[in-house]
Design a protein around this motif. Structure first.
Motif, mmCIF file in Angstrom:
data_model
loop_
_atom_site.group_PDB
_atom_site.id
_atom_site.type_symbol
_atom_site.label_atom_id
_atom_site.label_comp_id
_atom_site.label_asym_id
_atom_site.label_seq_id
_atom_site.Cartn_x
_atom_site.Cartn_y
_atom_site.Cartn_z
ATOM 1 N N UNK A 22 3.594 -12.197 -47.336
ATOM 2 C CA UNK A 22 3.376 -11.206 -48.386
ATOM 3 C C UNK A 22 2.179 -10.313 -48.055
ATOM 4 N N UNK A 23 1.148 -10.883 -47.468
ATOM 5 C CA UNK A 23 -0.017 -10.087 -47.099
ATOM 6 C C UNK A 23 0.329 -9.079 -46.015
ATOM 7 N N UNK A 24 1.127 -9.524 -45.023
ATOM 8 C CA UNK A 24 1.563 -8.603 -43.970
ATOM 9 C C UNK A 24 2.424 -7.488 -44.555
ATOM 10 N N UNK A 25 3.317 -7.851 -45.473
ATOM 11 C CA UNK A 25 4.175 -6.834 -46.099
ATOM 12 C C UNK A 25 3.338 -5.839 -46.887
ATOM 13 N N UNK A 26 2.351 -6.347 -47.622
ATOM 14 C CA UNK A 26 1.518 -5.464 -48.427
ATOM 15 C C UNK A 26 0.708 -4.523 -47.543
ATOM 16 N N UNK A 27 0.222 -5.034 -46.431
ATOM 17 C CA UNK A 27 -0.540 -4.196 -45.507
ATOM 18 C C UNK A 27 0.308 -3.050 -44.993
ATOM 19 N N UNK A 28 1.553 -3.341 -44.634
ATOM 20 C CA UNK A 28 2.455 -2.283 -44.164
ATOM 21 C C UNK A 28 2.809 -1.311 -45.285
ATOM 22 N N UNK A 29 3.036 -1.853 -46.486
ATOM 23 C CA UNK A 29 3.477 -1.023 -47.612
ATOM 24 C C UNK A 29 2.420 -0.021 -48.025
ATOM 25 N N UNK A 30 1.146 -0.401 -47.889
ATOM 26 C CA UNK A 30 0.089 0.457 -48.384
ATOM 27 C C UNK A 30 -0.696 1.132 -47.274
ATOM 28 N N UNK A 31 -0.176 1.089 -46.057
ATOM 29 C CA UNK A 31 -0.846 1.745 -44.952
ATOM 30 C C UNK A 31 -0.905 3.247 -45.186
ATOM 31 N N UNK A 32 -1.952 3.865 -44.663
ATOM 32 C CA UNK A 32 -2.132 5.297 -44.861
ATOM 33 C C UNK A 32 -1.022 6.087 -44.186
ATOM 34 N N UNK A 33 -0.797 7.290 -44.703
ATOM 35 C CA UNK A 33 0.202 8.181 -44.128
ATOM 36 C C UNK A 33 -0.280 8.699 -42.777
ATOM 37 N N UNK A 34 0.666 9.136 -41.961
ATOM 38 C CA UNK A 34 0.355 9.713 -40.649
ATOM 39 C C UNK A 34 0.248 11.225 -40.801
ATOM 40 N N UNK A 35 -0.781 11.796 -40.198
ATOM 41 C CA UNK A 35 -0.986 13.237 -40.299
ATOM 42 C C UNK A 35 0.195 13.992 -39.684
ATOM 43 N N UNK A 36 0.526 15.132 -40.259
ATOM 44 C CA UNK A 36 1.661 15.947 -39.818
ATOM 45 C C UNK A 36 1.141 17.117 -38.986
ATOM 46 N N UNK A 37 1.589 17.214 -37.760
ATOM 47 C CA UNK A 37 1.161 18.279 -36.854
ATOM 48 C C UNK A 37 2.021 19.520 -37.098
ATOM 49 N N UNK A 38 1.386 20.598 -37.525
ATOM 50 C CA UNK A 38 2.112 21.840 -37.800
ATOM 51 C C UNK A 38 2.306 22.701 -36.555
#
Length: 269
Positions: A11-27
């Motif tokens: 559950x801790x591993x799942x939560x870490x993945x679920x709440x990981x920060x978004x990846x920046x979008x290169x324009x």
């Protein structure tokens, strides 16, 4: 007890993945554009565009003057620069749409919410009525990605504000059809729309862009600026920095492993 400990770890591993920060979008080459249309760009009134203005594959840019460009911006109507910018916009749009989204907000109004740096998604339309607060958790480059299945609409006088750092240049609104900002909306972030973008009278985008892939960008006495100076959060900064969400869940994972280790040692004795 052993099974319970293993479940805590999972559950801790799942939560870490679920709440990981978004990846920046290169324009890519679309980055210098404050406004980029697919079919047309039209304007009424003394709109200010801080950055480049362009259209491709359409040909029409109208309403400049009375609209004008600042910050060294240039106009690109159906030229090679606008064409490449549209190509890079498509790549950025697809990247934003493809980011993993465990945070579903379908059916919720963004107004009144306080969100932290993550990917958020709406299966269909998204509405902003009132104020959306983006808490950057002390990171000036915190990334927020909003995946919207169909339309993005804001009510009149709505706003997007920041606390604990952050600024609109790292906020991305991937819109599956069209975006409409209501009158006097104070918006922030980069709108990447598949079809069209309409900025009603007095609606402004600070630290962001209006980028439409296939349709028109329609403006009326607006400000659209890619300039990040002065758009960072000036209120709500905590005297003690808040730990990032990923850090909190990493701590939870570590605690789970400690509990598991202790229980394993007890069973061995």
């Amino acid at each position: 007890m052993k099974v319970r400990s293993i479940c805590l770890v999972v559950l801790s591993i799942w939560a870490l993945n679920a709440y990981a920060s978004a990846i920046n979008v290169d324009l890519g080459t679309a980055d210098p554009f404050a406004v980029l249309g697919g079919s047309t760009v039209t304007n009424t009134g003394p709109t200010t565009v801080h950055g480049n203005l362009g259209v491709w594959s359409g040909t029409a840019i109208t309403g400049f003057l009375p609209g004008h460009l600042t910050g060294g911006g240039t106009t690109h109507a159906t030229d090679a620069i606008a064409m490449q910018a549209q190509s890079d916009l498509t790549t950025a749009y697809n990247f934003a749409a493809g980011e993993s989204c465990p945070n579903v907000l379908t059916g919720q109004d963004l107004g009144g919410l306080t969100l932290t740096p993550r990917v958020y998604c709406f299966a269909s339309s998204a509405q902003l009525t009132g104020t959306l607060t983006l808490n950057a958790l002390g990171n000036p480059n915190a990334v927020f990605v909003f995946q919207i299945g169909s339309t993005l609409t804001t009510a009149s006088s709505s706003s997007v504000v920041f606390t604990n750092g952050g600024q609109g240049d790292s906020v991305f609104w991937q819109v599956g059809s069209s975006a409409t900002l209501g009158t006097t909306t104070a918006f922030a972030g980069n709108i990447l729309a598949l079809t069209s973008i309409t900025l009603n009278t007095g609606a402004n985008i600070q630290c962001g862009r209006a980028l439409a892939r296939n349709g028109a960008v329609t403006m009326d006495t607006n400000v659209v600026s890619i300039d990040t100076e002065g758009c960072e959060a000036t209120t709500g900064v905590s005297s003690v920095p808040e730990p990032g969400t990923a850090t909190l869940f990493s701590m939870g994972l570590l605690l789970s492993l400690i509990v598991y280790g202790r229980q394993s040692r007890k069973q061995a004795t």
